[in-house]
Design a protein around this motif. Structure first.
Motif, PDB file in Angstrom:
ATOM      1  N   ILE A  11     -17.025  23.436 -80.182  1.00 31.96           N
ATOM      2  CA  ILE A  11     -16.131  24.544 -80.506  1.00 31.96           C
ATOM      3  C   ILE A  11     -16.231  24.835 -81.999  1.00 31.96           C
ATOM      4  CG2 ILE A  11     -14.143  23.021 -80.862  1.00 31.96           C
ATOM      5  CD1 ILE A  11     -12.430  25.336 -79.589  1.00 31.96           C
ATOM      6  N   ALA A  12     -16.113  26.088 -82.331  1.00 31.20           N
ATOM      7  CA  ALA A  12     -16.097  26.507 -83.733  1.00 31.20           C
ATOM      8  C   ALA A  12     -15.054  27.608 -83.879  1.00 31.20           C
ATOM      9  CB  ALA A  12     -17.460  27.024 -84.162  1.00 31.20           C
ATOM     10  N   ILE A  13     -14.178  27.428 -84.833  1.00 35.87           N
ATOM     11  CA  ILE A  13     -13.162  28.431 -85.160  1.00 35.87           C
ATOM     12  C   ILE A  13     -13.455  28.890 -86.586  1.00 35.87           C
ATOM     13  CG2 ILE A  13     -10.694  28.899 -85.462  1.00 35.87           C
ATOM     14  CD1 ILE A  13     -11.372  28.256 -82.566  1.00 35.87           C
ATOM     15  N   GLY A  14     -13.517  30.200 -86.796  1.00 34.79           N
ATOM     16  CA  GLY A  14     -13.788  30.744 -88.118  1.00 34.79           C
ATOM     17  C   GLY A  14     -12.769  30.277 -89.146  1.00 34.79           C
ATOM     18  N   ARG A  15     -13.215  30.082 -90.372  1.00 34.16           N
ATOM     19  CA  ARG A  15     -12.381  29.538 -91.452  1.00 34.16           C
ATOM     20  C   ARG A  15     -11.037  30.245 -91.576  1.00 34.16           C
ATOM     21  NH1 ARG A  15     -12.586  25.855 -94.717  1.00 34.16           N
ATOM     22  NH2 ARG A  15     -14.734  25.394 -94.268  1.00 34.16           N
ATOM     23  N   ASP A  16     -11.019  31.564 -91.498  1.00 30.50           N
ATOM     24  CA  ASP A  16      -9.768  32.312 -91.658  1.00 30.50           C
ATOM     25  C   ASP A  16      -8.807  32.121 -90.488  1.00 30.50           C
ATOM     26  OD1 ASP A  16     -10.798  33.286 -94.007  1.00 30.50           O
ATOM     27  OD2 ASP A  16     -11.384  35.227 -93.162  1.00 30.50           O
ATOM     28  N   HIS A  17      -9.273  31.521 -89.408  1.00 30.85           N
ATOM     29  CA  HIS A  17      -8.460  31.393 -88.197  1.00 30.85           C
ATOM     30  C   HIS A  17      -8.122  29.941 -87.865  1.00 30.85           C
ATOM     31  CE1 HIS A  17      -9.363  35.602 -87.639  1.00 30.85           C
ATOM     32  NE2 HIS A  17     -10.634  35.327 -87.770  1.00 30.85           N
ATOM     33  N   PHE A  27     -19.431  37.153 -85.699  1.00 28.14           N
ATOM     34  CA  PHE A  27     -20.266  35.953 -85.806  1.00 28.14           C
ATOM     35  C   PHE A  27     -20.990  35.910 -87.146  1.00 28.14           C
ATOM     36  CE2 PHE A  27     -19.950  35.872 -81.087  1.00 28.14           C
ATOM     37  CZ  PHE A  27     -19.423  34.597 -80.974  1.00 28.14           C
ATOM     38  N   ARG A  28     -21.390  37.055 -87.634  1.00 30.56           N
ATOM     39  CA  ARG A  28     -22.042  37.101 -88.940  1.00 30.56           C
ATOM     40  C   ARG A  28     -21.069  36.652 -90.032  1.00 30.56           C
ATOM     41  NH1 ARG A  28     -25.113  42.355 -91.575  1.00 30.56           N
ATOM     42  NH2 ARG A  28     -26.334  41.175 -93.063  1.00 30.56           N
ATOM     43  N   ARG A  29     -19.806  37.095 -89.954  1.00 37.03           N
ATOM     44  CA  ARG A  29     -18.790  36.653 -90.928  1.00 37.03           C
ATOM     45  C   ARG A  29     -18.561  35.148 -90.831  1.00 37.03           C
ATOM     46  NH1 ARG A  29     -16.482  41.288 -89.281  1.00 37.03           N
ATOM     47  NH2 ARG A  29     -14.986  40.262 -87.917  1.00 37.03           N
ATOM     48  N   PHE A  30     -18.499  34.612 -89.609  1.00 39.52           N
ATOM     49  CA  PHE A  30     -18.304  33.168 -89.452  1.00 39.52           C
ATOM     50  C   PHE A  30     -19.431  32.404 -90.136  1.00 39.52           C
ATOM     51  CE2 PHE A  30     -16.159  34.005 -85.085  1.00 39.52           C
ATOM     52  CZ  PHE A  30     -14.986  34.379 -85.706  1.00 39.52           C
ATOM     53  N   ASP A  31     -20.648  32.912 -90.042  1.00 35.52           N
ATOM     54  CA  ASP A  31     -21.810  32.211 -90.603  1.00 35.52           C
ATOM     55  C   ASP A  31     -21.919  32.334 -92.119  1.00 35.52           C
ATOM     56  OD1 ASP A  31     -22.485  31.318 -88.120  1.00 35.52           O
ATOM     57  OD2 ASP A  31     -24.227  32.627 -87.861  1.00 35.52           O
ATOM     58  N   GLU A  32     -21.032  33.092 -92.738  1.00 37.49           N
ATOM     59  CA  GLU A  32     -21.061  33.203 -94.200  1.00 37.49           C
ATOM     60  C   GLU A  32     -20.595  31.912 -94.873  1.00 37.49           C
ATOM     61  OE1 GLU A  32     -18.802  36.736 -95.017  1.00 37.49           O
ATOM     62  OE2 GLU A  32     -20.468  38.045 -94.466  1.00 37.49           O
ATOM     63  N   SER A  33     -19.910  31.063 -94.148  1.00 39.43           N
ATOM     64  CA  SER A  33     -19.451  29.784 -94.684  1.00 39.43           C
ATOM     65  C   SER A  33     -20.409  28.681 -94.237  1.00 39.43           C
ATOM     66  CB  SER A  33     -18.032  29.471 -94.193  1.00 39.43           C
ATOM     67  OG  SER A  33     -17.707  28.123 -94.486  1.00 39.43           O
ATOM     68  N   SER A  34     -21.096  28.083 -95.194  1.00 36.83           N
ATOM     69  CA  SER A  34     -21.998  26.978 -94.857  1.00 36.83           C
ATOM     70  C   SER A  34     -21.246  25.806 -94.250  1.00 36.83           C
ATOM     71  CB  SER A  34     -22.765  26.520 -96.100  1.00 36.83           C
ATOM     72  OG  SER A  34     -23.611  27.540 -96.556  1.00 36.83           O
ATOM     73  N   VAL A  35     -20.033  25.554 -94.720  1.00 40.46           N
ATOM     74  CA  VAL A  35     -19.223  24.462 -94.174  1.00 40.46           C
ATOM     75  C   VAL A  35     -18.923  24.728 -92.706  1.00 40.46           C
ATOM     76  CG1 VAL A  35     -16.979  23.303 -94.306  1.00 40.46           C
ATOM     77  CG2 VAL A  35     -18.237  23.833 -96.397  1.00 40.46           C
ATOM     78  N   ASP A  36     -18.525  25.954 -92.377  1.00 38.93           N
ATOM     79  CA  ASP A  36     -18.226  26.295 -90.982  1.00 38.93           C
ATOM     80  C   ASP A  36     -19.481  26.248 -90.120  1.00 38.93           C
ATOM     81  OD1 ASP A  36     -15.616  26.643 -91.711  1.00 38.93           O
ATOM     82  OD2 ASP A  36     -15.674  28.834 -91.646  1.00 38.93           O
ATOM     83  N   MET A  37     -20.582  26.758 -90.651  1.00 43.20           N
ATOM     84  CA  MET A  37     -21.825  26.765 -89.894  1.00 43.20           C
ATOM     85  C   MET A  37     -22.243  25.335 -89.571  1.00 43.20           C
ATOM     86  SD  MET A  37     -25.518  28.524 -90.796  1.00 43.20           S
ATOM     87  CE  MET A  37     -24.918  30.178 -90.995  1.00 43.20           C
ATOM     88  N   ARG A  38     -22.129  24.457 -90.554  1.00 39.09           N
ATOM     89  CA  ARG A  38     -22.505  23.058 -90.359  1.00 39.09           C
ATOM     90  C   ARG A  38     -21.542  22.380 -89.382  1.00 39.09           C
ATOM     91  NH1 ARG A  38     -22.801  21.272 -95.541  1.00 39.09           N
ATOM     92  NH2 ARG A  38     -25.013  21.713 -95.663  1.00 39.09           N
ATOM     93  N   SER A  39     -20.253  22.673 -89.464  1.00 44.17           N
ATOM     94  CA  SER A  39     -19.289  22.060 -88.554  1.00 44.17           C
ATOM     95  C   SER A  39     -19.553  22.464 -87.108  1.00 44.17           C
ATOM     96  CB  SER A  39     -17.866  22.443 -88.942  1.00 44.17           C
ATOM     97  OG  SER A  39     -17.522  21.835 -90.163  1.00 44.17           O
ATOM     98  N   ALA A  40     -20.009  23.692 -86.912  1.00 40.87           N
ATOM     99  CA  ALA A  40     -20.290  24.166 -85.564  1.00 40.87           C
ATOM    100  C   ALA A  40     -21.608  23.620 -85.033  1.00 40.87           C
ATOM    101  CB  ALA A  40     -20.329  25.691 -85.546  1.00 40.87           C
ATOM    102  N   ASP A  41     -22.576  23.447 -85.908  1.00 38.78           N
ATOM    103  CA  ASP A  41     -23.898  23.038 -85.460  1.00 38.78           C
ATOM    104  C   ASP A  41     -24.690  22.528 -86.654  1.00 38.78           C
ATOM    105  OD1 ASP A  41     -26.270  22.768 -83.972  1.00 38.78           O
ATOM    106  OD2 ASP A  41     -26.793  24.866 -84.219  1.00 38.78           O
ATOM    107  N   MET A  42     -25.336  23.458 -87.344  1.00 38.74           N
ATOM    108  CA  MET A  42     -26.128  23.144 -88.522  1.00 38.74           C
ATOM    109  C   MET A  42     -26.341  24.443 -89.286  1.00 38.74           C
ATOM    110  SD  MET A  42     -29.820  22.630 -86.707  1.00 38.74           S
ATOM    111  CE  MET A  42     -31.026  23.446 -87.724  1.00 38.74           C
ATOM    112  N   ILE A  43     -26.811  24.325 -90.500  1.00 33.89           N
ATOM    113  CA  ILE A  43     -27.084  25.531 -91.281  1.00 33.89           C
ATOM    114  C   ILE A  43     -28.407  26.122 -90.792  1.00 33.89           C
ATOM    115  CG2 ILE A  43     -27.623  26.443 -93.567  1.00 33.89           C
ATOM    116  CD1 ILE A  43     -25.643  24.453 -94.710  1.00 33.89           C
ATOM    117  N   HIS A  44     -28.327  27.363 -90.380  1.00 34.39           N
ATOM    118  CA  HIS A  44     -29.509  28.088 -89.909  1.00 34.39           C
ATOM    119  C   HIS A  44     -29.987  29.028 -91.011  1.00 34.39           C
ATOM    120  CE1 HIS A  44     -29.103  26.789 -85.718  1.00 34.39           C
ATOM    121  NE2 HIS A  44     -27.812  26.857 -85.935  1.00 34.39           N
TER     122      HIS A  44
END
Length: 187
Positions: free
Chosen positions: A96-102, A23-40
């Motif tokens: 739903i959120a899928i990590g960028r690499d996946h 989950f920490r790796r997923f949150d390294e991408s601001s684009v992914d974090m925003r797509s899932a919810d918002m930037i925390h």
């Protein structure tokens, strides 16, 4: 024996305390974090460990988060969650959120019907709603492919990256879902 939590590519499971690093790796991408919810705000390793431990200890309910892992090698690729449960009306939201690499491996299109089978077939819900940023054309296309229908657009509804953005509302009823994905038998 087949589990309703297992698809062709993925398995849905509870979040485990050791999932914190993924989950920490997923949150390294601001684009992914925003797509899932918002930037925390940035979270410490200890913060991630506490958060996943709390999720791992969560009791059953109608608002929950599940991990999405690959069947082939048990790699955590994302998560999905339910929210805004309205029992009287029989509807709920999910995200739903899928990590960028996946992304673009069919994991979301495999995971979503698993969740809907449970919510419609086991929890007696009638309708699922999803809110998608209007610029997220890939997610809108995925949901159309799964049978979701556009239900509206909230203009200038969310604020991030220095401006307001539209939100597309899509919905799917139990009957629309089961026309494409009949419930599994009981034997």
């Amino acid at each position: 024996m087949t589990s309703i939590w297992t698809g062709e590519r993925v398995r849905l499971r509870g979040v485990e305390p050791e999932d914190w690093a993924a989950f920490r790796r997923f949150d390294e991408s601001s684009v992914d974090m925003r797509s899932a919810d918002m930037i925390h705000l940035p979270r410490s390793a200890a913060g991630y460990r506490t958060w996943t431990a709390e999720l791992a200890g969560a009791r059953e309910g109608e608002e929950f988060m599940l991990a999405i892992e690959t069947r082939a090698d048990q790699v955590l690729v994302g998560a999905l969650s339910t929210s805004a449960v309205e029992r009287r009306a029989g509807r709920f939201h999910y995200g739903i959120a899928i990590g960028r690499d996946h992304q673009r491996h069919g994991y979301a299109s495999d995971a979503i019907p698993l969740l809907l089978t449970y919510m419609f077939g086991e929890r007696r819900f009638h309708k699922c709603e999803v809110r998608i940023y209007a610029f997220n054309e890939a997610s809108i296309a995925l949901h159309r492919k799964l049978g979701f229908q556009p239900e509206g657009r909230l203009r200038d509804h969310e604020y991030f990256a220095g401006r307001h953005h539209d939100l597309v509302l899509m919905g799917l009823t139990k009957d629309e879902f089961t026309a494409r994905h009949p419930f599994p038998g009981v034997t």
